[in-house]
Write an enzyme that holds these catalytic residues in place. Structure first.
Site, PDB file in Angstrom:
ATOM      1  CB  THR A 121      19.681  17.839   2.244  1.00  0.00           C
ATOM      2  OG1 THR A 121      20.986  17.297   2.085  1.00  0.00           O
ATOM      3  CG2 THR A 121      18.960  17.867   0.910  1.00  0.00           C
ATOM      4  CG  LEU A 153      29.351  13.432   3.359  1.00  0.00           C
ATOM      5  CD1 LEU A 153      28.817  12.112   3.856  1.00  0.00           C
ATOM      6  CD2 LEU A 153      30.121  14.109   4.475  1.00  0.00           C
ATOM      7  N   GLY A 257      18.247   3.102  -0.412  1.00  0.00           N
ATOM      8  CA  GLY A 257      17.797   3.340   0.964  1.00  0.00           C
ATOM      9  C   GLY A 257      18.658   4.439   1.550  1.00  0.00           C
ATOM     10  CB  CYS A 260      20.665  11.077   1.309  1.00  0.00           C
ATOM     11  SG  CYS A 260      21.733  11.733   2.603  1.00  0.00           S
ATOM     12  CE  LYS A 263      17.343  13.606   4.663  1.00  0.00           C
ATOM     13  NZ  LYS A 263      17.612  14.769   3.823  1.00  0.00           N
TER      14      LYS A 263
END
Ligand code: NAD
Length: 430
Positions: A121, A153, A257, A260, A263
Site C-alpha cells: 500500500t 486481503l 488496530g 493497515c 497507518k
C-alpha cells in the site's frame, strides 16, 4: 513468466502461494534470512490459517522457492511484485524506505525487461517515484514498466480472500503491463478495474479509510448508547439489514488496530494536508480511535477506584482473532496504561506474543485463560477469540478475586454474564 515476490510477510507469502496455486513458477525473496530458512522448509513465520499447508505443498512440488539472493533472483524473473512493508513515519505519513530499497535493488540487478508490480500500500504518486528509483540505479537503460496492483486481503482470512478476490485493481498506463497481469491472474473471475496508477493507489487508501470510518462511527455512537441505555449491537443489527449500509464493520469495540487501518488512514490524512484539503471526517475517525481504548479503561478504573496494585487480566493481545499480528493492537495500549498505573497485569492470548521490550517484563504471561483469570479483580477482553466465548464463565468466577468483566469487543452475552454474577460492561451496552 516467472514471478518474483519481494517481501515474504503476510502479503508476500500469501501472494506467492496464490500464484503457485494457479500454476506459475514463483520465488519469494526477503532480506530476513530467518524467515526465508523457515519458508524453504515449508514453514510459516506468522500465524495465518491454512496458509502454511499450501506453502508446504508448493515448496515440495518445486513450484515455490525462496531465497535471499536478490541479484540472481531479480536477474532471473520477468515479473516482480513488491510486497514490502510501508509502515508509518513519526509524522503519520508512509515510510517508503523499503520500497525504495527494493526498487534500487531491481534497477541495479536487472539485465533485461521487467514488469514491476506494487502490491504494497503506497501513497498516491509512488509509482512515479519507483520509476525514478529504478532508473537511477540502472547500469544500462533496460526497459521496464511499473504497475500498481493493491492488495485487499484480510489477515486471518488471507487464503480465502486472496484466492477469491472481490475485485482486481490494476493501475497502469501500459497496454503490455495490463495484458501481462491479465494473463497472470487468468483463473480469477471477478470485476477488474484497470485505471491510472494514481487512481489504483488511492482506491486502496479510500477503501481502508472508509472501513475505519464505519468502525469509528459505531464506536462514537456506542458512547451515546451508553448514556441513552440502548444496546449498540441492536442498533448495528437494525442498521446492517439495510443493504445500502451492510452489516460488516459495524461492531463497536476498542477501535481498529493492525498493520493497515491506522497507518493508511493516517497517510491519507497526511496526503490531504500536503494538498491543503481538509479531510475532517478522517481526522475525526482517527480521534475516536485514539481515545477508544481509554473509554473502556475509564469504566474499569471507576469500578476499581484505582488500578494501583489491582490484578487485571487481559484476554487477547492480537489486534483481531485468527492472527498473531500485534501491530497497533489496542491491547498493547491498554497494557501500557495499566503498567503505568501500577496494576498487576496478567495476559493470555492463544497465539500472539508480547514484543520483547523490557517494559513488558512485569506482565505475567499465562498459557491458558483459566491461569490468567486466577485472582483477577478485573478482566478486560481485548480480542474476540472464540475460545473466550466458549469458556465456562460460571466456573471461572470461582478463580477470580472480583467478578468485574470489561468486554472490549462486545463478545459476551451481557444478560447471561450479569445473571451469573458478573459486573459486566461492554462498549455501548449499558
Ligand atoms: P510485513 O511486515 O509482514 O512483510 C514485509 C516483508 O518485507 C518483511 O518480511 C521484510 O523483511 C521484507 N522486506 C523489507 N524490505 C525488503 C527488501 N528490500 N527486500 C526484500 N524483502 C524486504 O508486511 P505485510 O503485512 O505483508 O504488508 C506489506 C504491504 O502490504 C504493506 O504496504 C501493507 O500496507 C500492505 N497490505 C497489508 C495487508 C495485511 O493485512 N497485512 C493487507 C493489504 C495490504
Amino acid at each position: 513468466m516467472k514471478i518474483l515476490i519481494i517481501g515474504t510477510g503476510y502479503v508476500g507469502a500469501t501472494t506467492a502461494m496464490v500464484f503457485a496455486e494457479t500454476g506459475w513458477q514463483v520465488t519469494g525473496l526477503d532480506i530476513d534470512a530467518g524467515k526465508i530458512e523457515r519458508l524453504k522448509q515449508g514453514r510459516l513465520h506468522f500465524h495465518e490459517p491454512g496458509l502454511e499447508a499450501l506453502i508446504a505443498k508448493h515448496v515440495q512440488s518445486g513450484r515455490l522457492q525462496f531465497t535471499t539472493d536478490k541479484e540472481i533472483a531479480i536477474k532471473e524473473h520477468d515479473v516482480i511484485f513488491l510486497c514490502v512493508g510501508t509502515p508509518s513515519l513519526p509524522d503519520g505519513s508512509a515510510d517508503l524506505r523499503y520500497i525504495r530499497q527494493a526498487a534500487e535493488d531491481i534497477g541495479r540487478s536487472m539485465k533485461g525487461y521487467k514488469l514491476v508490480v506494487t502490491k504494497s500500500t503506497v501513497p498516491v504518486g509512488t509509482q512515479e517515484k519507483i520509476k525514478k528509483w529504478i532508473e537511477s540505479a540502472q547500469q544500462a537503460a533496460y526497459p521496464f514498466e511499473v504497475a500498481s496492483n493493491p492488495e485487499f486481503l484480510r489477515e486471518g482470512k488471507a487464503v480465502k480472500d486472496a484466492l477469491n478476490p472481490d475485485r482486481i485493481v490494476i493501475g497502469t498506463d501500459s497496454q503490455r503491463a495490463t495484458e501481462q497481469l491479465k494473463k497472470l491472474y487468468w483463473p480469477f473471475v471477478c470485476p477488474w478495474i484497470v485505471t491510472t496508477p494514481r487512481t489504483a493507489e488511492l482506491i486502496k487508501y479510500a477503501s481502508n479509510s472508509f472501513l475505519a470510518t464505519k468502525i469509528s462511527y459505531m464506536n462514537e455512537l456506542a458512547r451515546l448508547c451508553d448514556e441513552l441505555e440502548v444496546d449498540v449491537t441492536e442498533i448495528a443489527e437494525g442498521m446492517g439489514l439495510d443493504p445500502r449500509i451492510g452489516s460488516s464493520f459495524l461492531q463497536a469495540g476498542l477501535g481498529y488496530g493492525g498493520s493497515c487501518f491506522p497507518k493508511d488512514v493516517s497517510e491519507l490524512v497526511m496526503t490531504s494536508r500536503k494538498h491543503h484539503v481538509h479531510l475532517g471526517i478522517l481526522e475525526g475517525v482517527m480521534e475516536v480511535n485514539r481515545t477508544q481504548y481509554a473509554y473502556l479503561l475509564d469504566k474499569a478504573r471507576s469500578r476499581l477506584t484505582s488500578f494501583a496494585d489491582k490484578t487485571v487480566t487481559i484476554l487477547g493481545l492480537a489486534f483481531k482473532p485468527d492472527t498473531d499480528d500485534i501491530r497497533e493492537a489496542p491491547a498493547l495500549r491498554i497494557i501500557d496504561q495499566l503498567l503505568l498505573e501500577q496494576a498487576n497485569v496478567r495476559l493470555y492470548d492463544p497465539i500472539a506474543a508480547l514484543p520483547p521490550h523490557g517494559s513488558y517484563r512485569a506482565v505475567k504471561v499465562c498459557t491458558s485463560a483459566e491461569e490468567a483469570l486466577r485472582g483477577a479483580e478485573a478482566i478486560i477482553l481485548c480480542t474476540e477469540w472464540p475460545e473466550f466465548e466458549r469458556l465456562d464463565w460460571k466456573k471461572a468466577k470461582k478463580l477470580l478475586g472480583q467478578p468485574n468483566f470489561f468486554d472490549g469487543r462486545n463478545m459476551m452475552n451481557a444478560k447471561r454474564m450479569r445473571r451469573i454474577g458478573y459486573y459486566y460492561q461492554g462498549i455501548g451496552k449499558a
